[in-house]
Design a protein around this motif. Structure first.
Motif, short mmCIF file in Angstrom:
data_model
loop_
_atom_site.label_atom_id
_atom_site.label_comp_id
_atom_site.label_asym_id
_atom_site.label_seq_id
_atom_site.Cartn_x
_atom_site.Cartn_y
_atom_site.Cartn_z
N UNK A 171 1.22 -0.87 0.21
CA UNK A 171 -0.20 -0.14 -0.03
C UNK A 171 0.58 1.33 -0.22
N UNK A 172 0.04 2.60 -0.22
CA UNK A 172 1.04 3.21 0.27
C UNK A 172 2.02 3.83 1.68
N UNK A 173 3.03 3.88 0.74
CA UNK A 173 3.69 4.52 2.51
C UNK A 173 4.53 6.14 2.32
N UNK A 174 3.57 6.39 1.43
CA UNK A 174 4.77 8.20 1.58
C UNK A 174 3.60 9.06 2.94
N UNK A 175 2.71 8.66 3.36
CA UNK A 175 2.17 8.97 4.32
C UNK A 175 3.74 8.92 5.67
N UNK A 176 3.92 8.07 5.27
CA UNK A 176 4.79 8.06 6.92
C UNK A 176 6.24 8.93 6.20
N UNK A 177 5.98 10.04 4.78
CA UNK A 177 7.80 10.34 4.57
C UNK A 177 7.57 11.67 4.00
N UNK A 178 8.59 12.24 4.88
CA UNK A 178 8.25 13.23 4.87
C UNK A 178 8.74 14.67 3.66
N UNK A 179 9.71 14.02 3.13
CA UNK A 179 10.64 14.57 1.93
C UNK A 179 11.45 13.23 1.15
N UNK A 180 11.98 13.70 0.30
CA UNK A 180 12.81 12.85 -0.66
C UNK A 180 14.15 13.90 -1.66
N UNK A 181 15.02 13.57 -1.82
CA UNK A 181 15.76 14.15 -2.21
C UNK A 181 16.61 13.26 -3.13
N UNK A 182 17.09 13.84 -4.31
CA UNK A 182 17.86 12.81 -5.65
C UNK A 182 19.02 13.92 -5.59
N UNK A 183 19.93 12.80 -7.28
CA UNK A 183 21.20 13.80 -7.36
C UNK A 183 21.07 14.99 -7.97
N UNK A 184 20.04 15.59 -7.75
CA UNK A 184 19.77 16.82 -8.42
C UNK A 184 19.86 18.00 -7.06
N UNK A 185 20.26 17.37 -5.68
CA UNK A 185 20.85 17.91 -4.94
C UNK A 185 22.96 18.12 -5.02
N UNK A 186 23.05 17.24 -5.45
CA UNK A 186 24.33 16.60 -5.05
C UNK A 186 24.86 15.15 -4.98
N UNK A 187 25.87 14.72 -5.88
CA UNK A 187 25.98 13.50 -5.49
C UNK A 187 25.90 12.09 -4.39
N UNK A 188 25.46 11.35 -4.29
CA UNK A 188 25.49 11.07 -2.76
C UNK A 188 27.24 10.70 -2.15
N UNK A 189 27.89 11.18 -3.49
CA UNK A 189 29.47 10.45 -2.56
C UNK A 189 29.99 11.66 -1.72
N UNK A 190 29.20 12.36 -2.10
CA UNK A 190 29.57 13.93 -1.67
C UNK A 190 29.64 14.72 -0.73
N UNK A 191 30.18 14.70 0.78
CA UNK A 191 29.20 14.92 1.63
C UNK A 191 29.32 16.93 1.96
N UNK A 192 29.22 17.50 0.61
CA UNK A 192 28.72 18.85 0.46
C UNK A 192 26.86 18.83 0.41
N UNK A 193 26.59 17.19 -0.81
CA UNK A 193 25.16 16.86 -1.18
C UNK A 193 24.56 16.43 1.03
N UNK A 194 25.30 16.18 1.49
CA UNK A 194 24.55 15.89 3.53
C UNK A 194 24.35 17.12 3.66
#
Ligand SMILES: CSCCC(=O)C(=O)COP(=O)(O)O
Ligand SMILES: [Mg+2]
Length: 256
Positions: A171-194
């Motif tokens: 079923x729909x689990x999005x009700x538990x989630x407050x937000x989403x981030x992908x690589x448009x925020x930055x690469x997952x292997x760079x500290x700056x993204x976090x």
């Protein structure tokens, strides 16, 4: 039960925010590789032909084209995808590039955005159901009840992330989630993204606990000051002795 402590014995404090990777963490690598990726691959050519003039598809093609320029400069590709709107010229080169990217499981923003657009109809028509490990829904419930906010940070596009959780097998689990981030925020292997993610959420980095299967991501998040737990799920790449020393780990979310 707490996560397995790192072999250097350090303990984490109670986080306010849980930030989760998808593939290898909430969801099996085999679901992504054996179900989602083949679906996108099979539908790719038809999707592009049908939706060529859609402005959001064209802007994704622009991102893929620019990526091909960078890849050519770096010597990863022999030549870039031609730019411009002439479908007959661009489409064959674009397809060649995308098959190459998929063969190499590249996590580029353009490929991921396009895969998300292709999966949309699959999820909405019921051909795809998002798989999550069985300990994920009760953990979401528990974390929310104890006042924590849950966010996702995945290479999959935000659109794809929402589809996976909205149309999950349970079923729909999005009700538990407050937000989403992908690589448009930055690469997952760079500290700056976090650091950006912590600013966007509006909490200090050390109050966020990031869970991922990929050690490069774990080290980047740790460098940014996040608490990090490594996910050990069936089919994930094994951790080295050093990684086991550096990070606590879990085999499911029951202990988080
Ligand atoms: C529906 S999410 C798609 C997942 C995906 O395409 C992917 O590459 C997963 O990467 P992750 O950063 O979650 O390990
Ligand atoms: Mg992952």
């Amino acid at each position: 039960m707490a996560p397995n402590t790192p072999r250097n014995g350090t303990e984490a404090s109670c986080p306010k925010v849980i930030l989760l990777d998808i593939e290898g963490t909430t969801t099996s690598i085999s679901f992504v590789k054996d179900v989602l990726f083949p679906f996108a691959r099979k539908e790719l050519e038809t999707f592009l032909s049908k939706n060529w003039d859609d402005p959001s598809v064209q802007s994704t093609i622009d991102i893929i084209q620019k990526q091909s320029e960078d890849d050519t400069k770096q010597g990863l590709l022999e030549s870039e995808i031609p730019s411009g709107l002439n479908k007959d010229v661009v489409l064959p080169e674009l397809l060649k590039n995308l098959y190459w990217q998929m063969d190499n499981d590249r996590k580029t923003t353009g490929l991921k955005a396009l895969q998300g657009k292709i999966w949309k109809s699959g999820f909405e028509e019921g051909l795809l159901k998002g798989q999550v490990y069985e300990d994920v829904p009760p953990a979401f419930q528990r974390w929310k009840e104890s006042g924590k906010d849950i966010y996702i940070y995945s290479s999959g596009s935000v659109e794809a992330q929402i589809l996976l959780f909205k149309y999950s097998e349970v079923g729909d689990l999005t009700k538990h989630l407050s937000g989403y981030f992908d690589t448009t925020t930055g690469p997952k292997i760079e500290a700056s993204s976090y650091k950006i993610i912590s600013e966007k959420i509006g909490v200090p980095p050390n109050t966020i606990m990031f869970c991922t299967d990929v050690s490069k991501e774990a080290y980047a998040a740790k460098e940014a000051g996040l608490q990090v737990v490594v996910s050990i799920r069936p089919g994930n790449a094994p951790l080295t002795e050093q990684e086991l020393t550096d990070f606590p780990n879990v085999t499911n979310f029951n202990s988080l």
